[in-house]
Design a protein around this motif. Structure first.
Motif: not given
Lengths: 454, 125
Positions: A78-99
């Motif tokens: 999101i910060k990168e989108s704000f900075r570049s003004g472009k759509e940013i795609k990330v093919d693989i990341a991970d999140i930690i969910c609430s459990d």
């Protein structure tokens, strides 16, 4: 995902707000929007499902404190989108969910602008890749220590020194019964070592016939023997710079053990037909379910090779010695098969869990996995019950078996007492009956039942 | 004396323990802060990160997102864990101390801010 972003913009002009919410809540991707301060202003139903966080708790919070992705702090799209003004795609990341579960995702972020073209925030869409990741892991076997499910103190003791083991280049010997996770540990060590970007080559030493073992391990040059029409690299060459996992190392013939010893000592080997040795830059992890010391005593394993591979030893306990892990493993396998078979089984009944907790698992974790897979095939409900488990766990079988065991034990004890009392009374049945508190006819009946000869 | 570690991102608790690189390490005794330092741990392997924290003498970890495997490993290292905390690190830390959590933990009568705690079965922490 691009279609999702376009839809969001079109909704404002084509659809009333409540319809837009209904539509965005029906898509399978998680979607949220943020204002210029990175605080969440919209959070769809799929985002709730994937993160485990309700919309009410997400709205107004910083997006990184809701999504908890591994790139939030270092490469925030999101910060990168704000900075570049472009759509940013990330093919693989991970999140930690609430459990506390880690979920692989892919995501897109893009800017949101008002009618005047002024940036008012950003939108991020993320997709749960758990099913794909599960399949990828199975295919590529890229397991890490996060994949080892345990809270047992014996396994946690091993975790204690795994980082040092992984950092070092020393040979590792993993001992453990069949299905206890030896290969999983070997792969996990490789995947956290500095060799993780190089191959992990697994060899089951019993799978290869003795006559082919040498050429398989060390390779051969063209012309080395009649059918050697081309140079063929062996497993050592294929594992160059990486890790070679020798499973069931105890089954290596003595002739190959000598050659393996040379690799460990001199860091070189000779392919069949080679004139010069080849340098080997391979880390060896060996595994066995046998007691190598007893094999040394029998002359079936070389003691000098044993001392070379036994630099670091990891002993994996059988599953019956880590029963506290059984519920965790069952939950893990249910989740795994839910993703693999696109099912939605919520869990296991208390009775079925009780059965599984009391079983000894001669096949260890592999057997437990097979039992859960069997249950998945049999279960058409949302919960695994006893009747879905393999026949050996069925209630009636077990109750009869326990009853039979108790009865047999009682009869044996009774017979022994009668025999000893008769001996004490020199075969006098009246005195024996009196001592045992039985009527004469009862004693006579029992002597006949147990075929006691006087 | 208890040593508390808090992974942070700017002035807020880092949203994840395993990817956090900066740790605020605070020594606390009798409800007072004796020492504060900021430590950089740039290691992708969370188990190694935990080993490094243990070498710093950490007794308590206050953090946000925490995977089960990390939580289990932290407990095995006798580090008391208070996960799922969010917000400004100074405020969280002061609240933590003010509510006598450290004092209670010294008496082995643990109570987290939200009664969330993880205890090592070997040593009771």
């Amino acid at each position: 995902m691009k279609n999702g972003l376009k839809m969001k913009n079109k909704f404002n002009t084509r659809f009333p707000c409540d319809h837009a919410d209904i539509i965005l809540d029906s898509i399978s991707e998680g979607l949220f929007t943020v204002d210029l301060n990175m605080k969440i202003t919209y959070f769809n139903r799929a985002a709730e499902r994937i993160t485990g966080i309700k919309k009410g708790k997400a709205l107004g919070k910083y997006c990184f404190e809701v999504l908890r992705s591994n790139i939030c702090e270092t490469h925030c799209p999101i910060k990168e989108s704000f900075r570049s003004g472009k759509e940013i795609k990330v093919d693989i990341a991970d999140i930690i969910c609430s459990d506390g579960k880690k979920i692989p995702i892919s995501l897109n972020s893009n800017l949101m602008k008002d009618k005047q073209g002024k940036i008012v925030g950003a939108v991020e869409i993320f997709r749960d890749l758990s099913s794909i990741e599960e399949l990828r892991k199975e295919i590529r076997k890229t397991y890490t220590f996060h994949d080892i499910i345990s809270k047992n103190h014996k396994i946690l003791e091993i975790f204690n020194y795994i980082p040092q083991i992984a950092e070092s280049d020393s040979t590792v010997l993993i001992e453990g019964p069949s299905g206890s996770g030896k290969e999983l540990f070997a792969r996990a060590i490789h995947n956290v070592s500095f060799r993780k970007d190089y191959p992990f080559v697994a060899v089951n030493c019993t799978a290869l016939p003795e006559t082919l073992l040498e050429s398989e391990l060390f390779g051969y040059l063209k012309g080395a023997f009649t059918d050697a029409k081309i140079n063929k690299p062996g497993r050592f060459a294929l594992a160059e710079n990486g890790t070679l996992f020798l499973d069931e190392v105890d089954s290596l013939p003595l002739s190959i053990q000598v050659k393996l010893l040379r690799v460990l000592q001199e860091k070189e080997y000779e392919p069949l037909g080679a004139i010069k040795p080849v340098k080997a830059n391979v880390r060896i992890i060996a595994a066995t379910r046998s007691d190598l010391v007893s094999l040394i005593e029998k002359g079936e394993f070389r003691d000098d090779l044993y001392f070379r591979i036994n630099v670091i030893k990891i002993v994996l306990p059988p599953l019956k010695e880590r029963r506290d892990d059984i519920p965790l493993l069952i939950t893990h396998f249910i989740e795994k098969f839910n993703k693999k078979m696109q099912r939605n089984i919520s869990g296991i009944s208390i009775d079925a869990m009780r059965k599984l907790m009391s079983y000894d698992y001669p096949g260890n974790i592999r057997e437990l996995e097979n039992i859960i897979e069997h249950a998945f095939v049999m279960c058409k409900d949302s919960e695994i019950k006893i009747e879905h488990l393999p026949p050996k766990f069925s209630s009636q079988n077990n109750v009869d078996s326990i009853s039979n065991t108790i009865e047999t034990g009682f009869n044996t004890a009774e017979k022994q007492i009668i025999i000893e009392t008769l001996r004490k009374n020199n075969g006098n049945k009246i005195k024996t009956a009196h001592d045992l508190g039985l009527h004469r006819t009862t004693l006579w009946r029992k002597i006949k039942k147990y075929k006691i000869s006087l | 004396m208890k040593i508390i570690a808090i992974p942070h991102f700017g002035n807020r608790i880092s949203s994840r323990f395993d990817t956090a690189q900066q740790f605020f390490i605070v020594s606390v005794e009798n409800g007072k802060i004796f020492k504060k330092e900021n430590v950089l741990i740039i290691d992708e392997n969370p188990f190694k990160k935990i080993n490094i924290l243990k070498n710093f003498g950490i007794d308590i970890l206050i953090c946000d997102g925490l995977t089960k495997s990390c939580e289990t490993y932290l407990i095995s290292k006798c580090i008391q864990v208070f996960p799922w905390k969010q917000g400004n690190i100074e405020k969280i830390l002061l609240d933590f101390i003010k509510k006598n959590i450290i004092q209670k933990s010294l008496n082995k009568d643990i109570g987290g801010i939200n009664n969330e705690k993880s205890r090592c079965s070997d040593c009771g922490w």
